[in-house]
Structure formats: C-alpha cells, structure tokens
Design an enzyme around this catalytic site. Structure first.
Site, short mmCIF file in Angstrom:
data_model
loop_
_atom_site.label_atom_id
_atom_site.label_comp_id
_atom_site.label_asym_id
_atom_site.label_seq_id
_atom_site.Cartn_x
_atom_site.Cartn_y
_atom_site.Cartn_z
N TYR A 595 0.86 -1.19 0.00
CA TYR A 595 0.00 0.00 0.00
C TYR A 595 0.90 1.24 0.00
CZ TYR A 595 -3.91 3.05 1.51
OH TYR A 595 -4.87 4.02 1.60
N CYS A 596 0.69 2.10 -0.99
CA CYS A 596 1.40 3.38 -1.09
C CYS A 596 2.91 3.13 -1.15
CB CYS A 596 1.01 4.29 0.07
SG CYS A 596 1.62 6.00 -0.11
N VAL A 597 3.70 3.74 -0.25
CA VAL A 597 5.15 3.54 -0.29
C VAL A 597 5.51 2.11 0.07
CG1 VAL A 597 5.53 4.29 2.09
CG2 VAL A 597 7.36 4.53 0.43
N GLY A 599 3.91 -0.33 -1.21
CA GLY A 599 3.86 -0.95 -2.53
C GLY A 599 5.12 -0.67 -3.32
#
Length: 860
Positions: A595-597, A599
């Site tokens: 998720y987000c960073v 990811g």
C-alpha cells in the site's frame, strides 16, 4: 504577548497614578496660603514687578491704596537682618516680609522651607507678578513689564528682589511596573517563554479590568440611542459658557427612570440583546488565553528544542514567485494586459453591485467552485457587502492563479508557484476572519465572544500538544484509542525485530485459502488504516473471506535507527515478514499486498529478487495506490528539488529522523482548503471541538522516518526517478522492473493527490507482465478503505495498462460500490485451494502479545 497595560486606560490605575504624582510634587507646589493675618506681616511681603515711570505716575494718582503696602514692604526689607550663610534664602524671605494687600489684590506664596540656598533660581518667578498682571479689578497693575531674570533689581523697590518661588516641576512619570519591565526585557532578549508565562499571568488581571471598562464604555456609547431632543449636558454647558462672577451654580436636574437602571442592563438593552459586560469580560479572557498560547509557543524555543526555519521557506516562496513576476514585468504590454484584466473584473463587480443595490437581479461576476465549502452560509450571497467581498476575493485569487498558469517558466517552477499561490489565497480568504465572515460574526455576537475564548484555549492546547508547533486537531482525539475502539481485529504478534512487528490474525472461517496474505503498509503512516473499525476494516473483511492475513507493523523510529536504510527495510522488513509468514502458515508461497510507499518497497523487492535470481515464493502482488514511475508524481513534487532535499537532509542529520509532523503538514497542505482552514475556523474562531472521525484520527497519528531511509527514497524515486529508468542500485544489484513476471493487481483512485491515477497507470506499464488495472472512485484513503457494506463510490475495470489513462477510462466499464470483491475474486482465481484454518501461535512462533501490538501505539 501583549505589552504591559498603561495606567491611563484604567480609572483605578489612573487614580493611583495621580496620588503618587501629587506625593512627588515639591512643597512649593502646594496651594498658596492667605496672608491676611497681621501677625504674619513681619514674615511675609507682597511683591510686584518693576513698572515704567509712566505707570508709576499713573498708579500714584489713581491707586494710592495699592502702593501703600508696597512702600511699607520696602521699608521692612531695609531693616530685616539676614545671616551670611543663608543670604540667598534671606533675600527671598525679605522679599515676602510685607503685610498682605487688601482683598482683591494678589496673594503671596511663601518660599519652600526645604529649599537649599541658591537652589532652583533658574526657575523662580513671582506669584504677585502673575496675580497683578491678571487682575481685572481696580488697583490691578496692568501692562507691567516682567523682570528679565529672577535677580533683576526693581529700582522702585529700593533694591528689593521679586519674590522667589520654585516652579513646580512636572510630576515624574510613574515608574514602570515589574511586569512591564519583564515584558520589555523578554522582547529585547528573545522573548523568553517562561518570562512570557509570568508576564501573561500578571498582566491578565490588569487587562481584564482595562478591557472590560474600555469595551463596555465604547460599546455602550455606540449602542446608546441618540435623539435630536436630547437636552444639553449641564456640565458641558458650564464649560463652554462660564457663569458670571458671583452667580450660583444651577441645581442638578433629577435623574429620570430611564437612566436609573443599572449600567449593564442599559448596555444590554441598547445593544439589542448583547450583554456588553459579558462581551468585555470575554475579551479580557481572550487576552489571558492568548498569553498562554504565546507562552506555549515560546517555551520550546527558549530551551532550544525547536528551531524555526521559516526564513528558508519564505526565501523559497519569494524566489519561486519572483520568476513568475519577472516573466510578466519583462514585457510592459504583457504587464498592462494582466492589470487590465484584474481592474476590468473589479469594475464589472462594482457595476453589478450597484445594480443589485438598486433592486436589479444581477448574476455574480465570480462564483466559487461547487465543492468550495467556505461560502455556503446564505449571507455570503444575500448580503450585498459580503457578496461583494466574496467576489472580490475570488476575482483576485483566480487572477493570480491565471498569472502562474500563463507564465512561460519551467514546469517545476510553475508547479511550485501554483502551489504557493493557492496556499496564500487560501490563507487570506475572508472566510478565515471574524469581521469578514458573516457566520463567524453572527456566532461571536450571539455568544458575546465566548466562542473566541474557547477557540484561543484550544489553540494554546494544540500548540502545547505540538511541542511548540501548531498541531491542528482534526478530530476529537479523546474519543479514540488504538486497541480500544481502533484496530480491533483479533490476532497475535508472532515476531518482532528492531524495525517491525509481524501480526497474524485469527481466522473467522473453518477453512482458509492455502496461500496466506502478507500486507506491507507504508511506514510513513500506521497500518491500522486498514483496520479502523469492524465496519471499515479491510483486514477483518479479508479474514472473513477465508484468508490467513499477516500484517507488518513498522516501528516508529527514534534517532537510534537513523542509519537504517532502504536495504534494511527490504531485508529485515519485507523479506523477513514473508519468511516468517510462510513458516507460520506451513506453506512455500504467499500473496503480497503493498500500500502506497509499502507498494513501492514491494516492487523494489520483487525487482531485487529478479536481479539476484532468488525466489522466495511470492505467488502474486497487489499494489494499492502505488507509484514506481514518478514522472507524474503529483503535488508532492512541489517539495522535491535539490535545494529542498539538501535542507531536509541537514535537519535530519541533526535529529536523526524526519519528524512525523513535517510529513503530516506536507500532506495537509496539499488540500489546505479541506484539511487546514476549515479546522482553523471551526476550532479557533467558532470555538467548536471537531467531530470524532476515525480516519482523521489516524491521519494525525503520524510517525517518524529514519534519515537514511527517507533520503534514499526521496532522491532515487522522486528527484531522479532512477527506479523507472532502470538506474537504481540496491544491495549490489541494478534493478529492472521489467524483470518482474508474476500476476499483478493494481488499484488507483481517481481523485488521488498523493499517488495520481495517471502516475500509477504509467508505472504499471513497466512491469514484465500485464497487470489488472482497476480505477476506484474517491481519493488516496477513502477510495481504498471502501467496504462493500456501505455501497459507496464506484470502480472501473478495463484492458491492461497501455498508452494514456484517458484512453483507458474512455473504454473502461463502471461498476457500483467497492472494488474489494473484484480483488478477492482475482486473488482466489490464482489459487482457490482451501485448508483448515490456522490459529496464531500454534506453530513455530508463539504469540508475543495481542494485536495490534506495541509498536503501533508509540506516538511521534
């Protein structure tokens, strides 16, 4: 911090000052005593100035009675003995040794007894001089020439000198109070915070009385009804027309019933229901609370825990806007055209306002965006003043933003200038000030200013909570507790190291999918955004679908972890979590979610594994709002350039970490009109506590970032975009995203301002295998945390990413509700085999503590 109050504004202090001034006067300034007693004649003498010969002749004929005492005084002067030591004083005494003149003549004043010989001669004058020169009755000495000096001899007085008298010196100014001295010293010395607290406490008591009196008087005067038939004030009439001599003063008129009631009731009635006494008292309390806020701001700066760097930020703003201004000013015609557009807008607004005042139904010249909630109060449109003010602001703000968009400067400068202009425009909006916001003005008058007192109290509390920096409360934090009503999904912490804890959640079904799920959340926030409450928990929903879920809970680092970099987070974080999850679940592979960073870290890990030719059993990868190509990284790039990164690295070098509030402020500034100014108005001007909202509580629960990790991420991803270019090297290998060949699911959100959909879409095209791309409604958080039970928003599905996202959207299919079922169907299609449910702690890793663990509870 307000300055120490002046005595002149408070009647009580003013009276006190007058008393002290009178005490300080010399004795000669006391009222003159009468010298009518014959017994006092040897020691007193009435003097007069020297007159011309013509005047003496005239007086000798017309005023013999007036000259007789003077002659007697001269005779007494000749015969009075004086001592050598007190000769100057003796002369002065001789000058007042004559009997007093008859009624109507000038009265003499004795010399001060405490006066030393020769003291004050430069300021001595004659009382008789003043009296005779001003006498209007018969016998007065008019037109007499004043002596050239205090010792000028009067030939007609046979050597007698004028009566010496010390002119009273001006009363010394009141000595400043200790509070005033300390306040001045605090300002000169750097505004000491502890001193500010003391001064605020001492000043507040005086300020309460002063403000209450001044405001009550001002408001009472402004609110009092005035009529044309109001009788003249006798006192005023007496001053302007003095009564003739001997006239008796007029009797005072009795006070009528209308003025006999108490002052507060009269003020309240005349002000239309506003309690002026309460209003003035609240203003005094506002000053007191303001002193507390100032002390909370100054205290950490005094002890050195906070160092202001606002000068660097302002310098960058001025430099950026200077490039835009330079473009417009280099061409005079271009500058004139820009000014003409603004003036033309103002003239159109002026014309429209005049027509509206005349009764015409005129359409507005400028209108806010439908999503702009600042001007929703009906008075913004119904009241001509506020409507004109609103439109003037919108015209100016739109004009300034247009100048930036039309300026021919480099893209990064234009992006920064646009961001700065929007920040300035948002800050100066008339909705942010009491006197220019009809709703705030109405609230303030209705509550007699109580809202401002409550707001200032909350401001002081928020500065204190932020350690000297304003930490705007976006929700009622007292209503939430991690592990109490947040992050409630049952589970156990089965592993931990210095960077993370690994949580395994308890099953909710008898059977589960064979392949477990490992979630890698961002380390710039806390993982429980995916487990807010039972209704909105992605983790709970995944468990209920039959998944064995493992989640990484990152540590909230302190300076001791300053050297932990990207390689450490990859090996001790992601790869270790995968190994522990496989061992605990008894499988050889996992499905990974980033998720987000988190990811971005997952993508880098996959590329590193491909480059190192290692297989750790990652069966599929899901990326939620994840960027790997930062070409179109959105508004966060405003904060990314070489100068700003060097400045940030210099700060992190001192502290070892990047403070969580810095990142939180950056995210909030991207949506200032949604995440900053509404809370400033609601909290500090309306005085209302914010509504409890779990998502905003999580947003304010920020984390710190290790210096080495964050510097690597900013430089290699945002600044140089080396991951997308295939130039990033990590742990001995150059990374190539095209080497990633495994099933991939990528989610972007349509209104994301942190990871724009176009950036996510572009990055997914770099993978070696075509990804399933899904576009969800809403933004970076709400678009992800969208449970099916709420039936909100929508999502789009289509072909594999290629080309531009606009073309993809044109051919995509829209679906109502949440994307979660679509993702689970895709995941189950990878391997739908089910096995018996796995209980946390029954395998090789006994439980350490209950979920959500202890790392997530550490606050920044």
């Amino acid at each position: 911090m307000s300055p120490a109050p002046s005595h002149s504004t408070n009647p009580e202090n003013a009276a006190e000052t007058d008393i002290k001034a009178d005490d300080a006067l010399p004795l000669a300034a006391a009222p003159a005593e009468r010298t009518d007693s014959p017994a006092a004649a040897p020691a007193r003498k009435a003097t007069k100035p020297r007159a011309s010969s013509a005047q003496r002749k005239t007086e000798g004929v017309h005023a013999p009675a007036a000259t007789a005492p003077a002659q007697a005084g001269r005779a007494a002067t000749k015969t009075r003995p004086t001592s050598t030591a007190a000769k100057p004083a003796g002369r002065a005494a001789a000058a007042v040794s004559a009997p007093a003149p008859k009624a109507g003549a000038a009265r003499s004043t004795r010399a001060p007894a405490s006066m030393n010989a020769g003291e004050g001669t430069a300021t001595q004058i004659s009382d008789a001089q003043k009296a005779t020169g001003a006498a209007a009755g018969p016998g007065g000495r008019k037109g007499a020439r004043e002596p050239n000096g205090p010792h000028e001899r009067n030939p007609g007085a046979a050597g007698a000198r004028p009566t010496p008298r010390t002119v009273p010196k001006p009363a010394p100014a009141p000595r400043p109070s200790p509070a005033t001295k300390r306040a001045s010293g605090a300002v000169r010395g750097g505004a000491s915070a502890s001193l500010a607290a003391q001064v605020a406490a001492e000043v507040s008591a005086q300020m309460k009385v002063q403000i209450a009196t001044a405001v009550a008087d001002a408001l009472s005067a402004a609110a009092a009804p005035k009529t044309a038939a109001e009788p003249a004030n006798p006192a005023t009439h007496a001053k302007s027309s003095p009564p003739p001599p001997g006239a008796q003063p007029a009797a005072r008129q009795p006070t009528g019933p209308a003025t006999a009631r108490p002052a507060p009731e009269a003020a309240q009635s005349s002000a239309g229901g506003i309690d002026l006494e309460a209003f003035a008292g609240n203003l005094a309390r506002l000053v007191e609370e303001g002193g507390k806020a100032m002390a909370a701001y100054l205290r950490p700066r005094e002890d050195g825990t906070v160092k202001d760097d606002i000068a660097e930020d302002i310098a960058d703003v001025m430099k950026t806007l200077g490039h835009v201004a330079e473009y417009w000013l280099l061409d005079p015609q271009r500058a004139v055209d820009a000014q003409s557009r603004l003036i033309g807008g103002y003239l159109s607004l002026w014309s429209s306002t005049l027509k509206r005042l005349g009764g015409a139904d005129e359409p507005p010249v400028a209108t806010p965006s439908p999503r702009d909630s600042r001007f929703q109060d009906p008075e913004w449109s119904a009241n001509p003043f506020f409507d004109a003010l609103k439109q003037t602001y919108l015209l100016t703000a739109n004009w300034a933003e247009g100048l930036v968009k039309e300026a021919e400067v480099d893209p990064h400068t234009k992006q920064k200038a646009d961001f700065y202009v929007r920040q300035i425009a948002g800050a100066v909006s008339p909705s942010n000030f009491v006197l220019t916001n009809p709703e705030l003005l109405r609230t303030t008058l209705q509550s007699n200013g109580e809202n401002l007192v409550r707001g200032m109290k909350m401001l002081a509390e928020d500065i204190e909570a932020g350690g000297g920096e304003l930490k705007i409360r976006q929700t009622d934090s007292s209503k939430f507790k991690v592990g109490g009503n947040l992050a409630l999904t049952p589970g156990k912490v089965i592993f931990q190291n210095e960077l993370m804890q690994l949580i395994q959640y308890s099953p909710a079904t008898e059977t589960v999918l064979r392949v477990p799920l490992v979630i890698v959340p961002p380390w710039i926030n806390k993982f429980y955004i995916l487990d807010l409450n039972p209704e909105k928990s992605f983790i709970r929903w995944a468990v209920e679908q039959g998944l064995t879920v493992f989640v990484v809970s990152w540590v909230n680092p302190d300076p001791s972890l300053r050297d932990k970099g990207f390689e450490d987070y990859m090996k001790d974080g992601v790869l270790t979590a995968i190994d522990i999850a496989k061992s605990a679940a008894g499988t050889e592979d996992v499905n990974a979610v980033g998720y987000c960073v988190g990811g971005t870290m997952l993508a880098i890990t996959l590329a590193w594994l491909a480059a190192a030719k290692k297989d750790v059993g990652i069966r599929s990868a899901t990326f939620l709002t994840t960027q790997v190509d930062f070409t179109q990284a959105g508004e966060l790039k405003v904060f990314i350039d070489e100068d700003q990164i060097q400045n940030l690295e210099r700060k992190m070098l001192e502290s070892g970490v990047m403070e969580g509030r810095t990142m939180a402020n950056a995210f909030n500034m991207l949506r200032a009109n949604d995440l900053i100014w509404p809370y400033v108005v609601n909290n500090y001007l309306k005085g209302q506590a914010p509504f409890p909202f779990d998502m905003l509580y999580w947003n304010s629960d920020s984390t710190r970032l290790p210096a080495a990790n964050h510097s690597f991420y900013l430089r290699n991803c945002y600044l140089d975009n080396r991951l997308a270019k295939g130039e990033l090297e990590l742990a001995g290998y150059r990374l190539d995203l095209s080497k990633i060949n495994l099933p991939t699911y990528s989610l972007a959100t349509r209104e994301d301002h942190i990871a724009p959909a176009a950036s996510v879409y572009l990055g997914m095209q770099l993978f070696g295998t075509a990804a399933r791309f899904v576009l969800a409604g809403s933004g970076h958080i709400a678009g992800v945390v969208n449970p099916p039970s709420r039936a909100k928003y929508q999502y789009w599905t289509g072909k594999a990413p290629a080309g531009k996202i606009e073309d993809w959207i044109a051919g995509a299919e829209q679906h109502p509700g949440s994307w979660w079922p679509d993702w689970f169907a895709w995941l189950e299609a990878q391997d739908g085999t089910r096995v018996a449910a796995r209980i946390p702690g029954e395998g090789r890793y006994p439980p350490i503590e209950d979920a959500p663990g202890s790392y997530v509870r550490v606050t920044a």
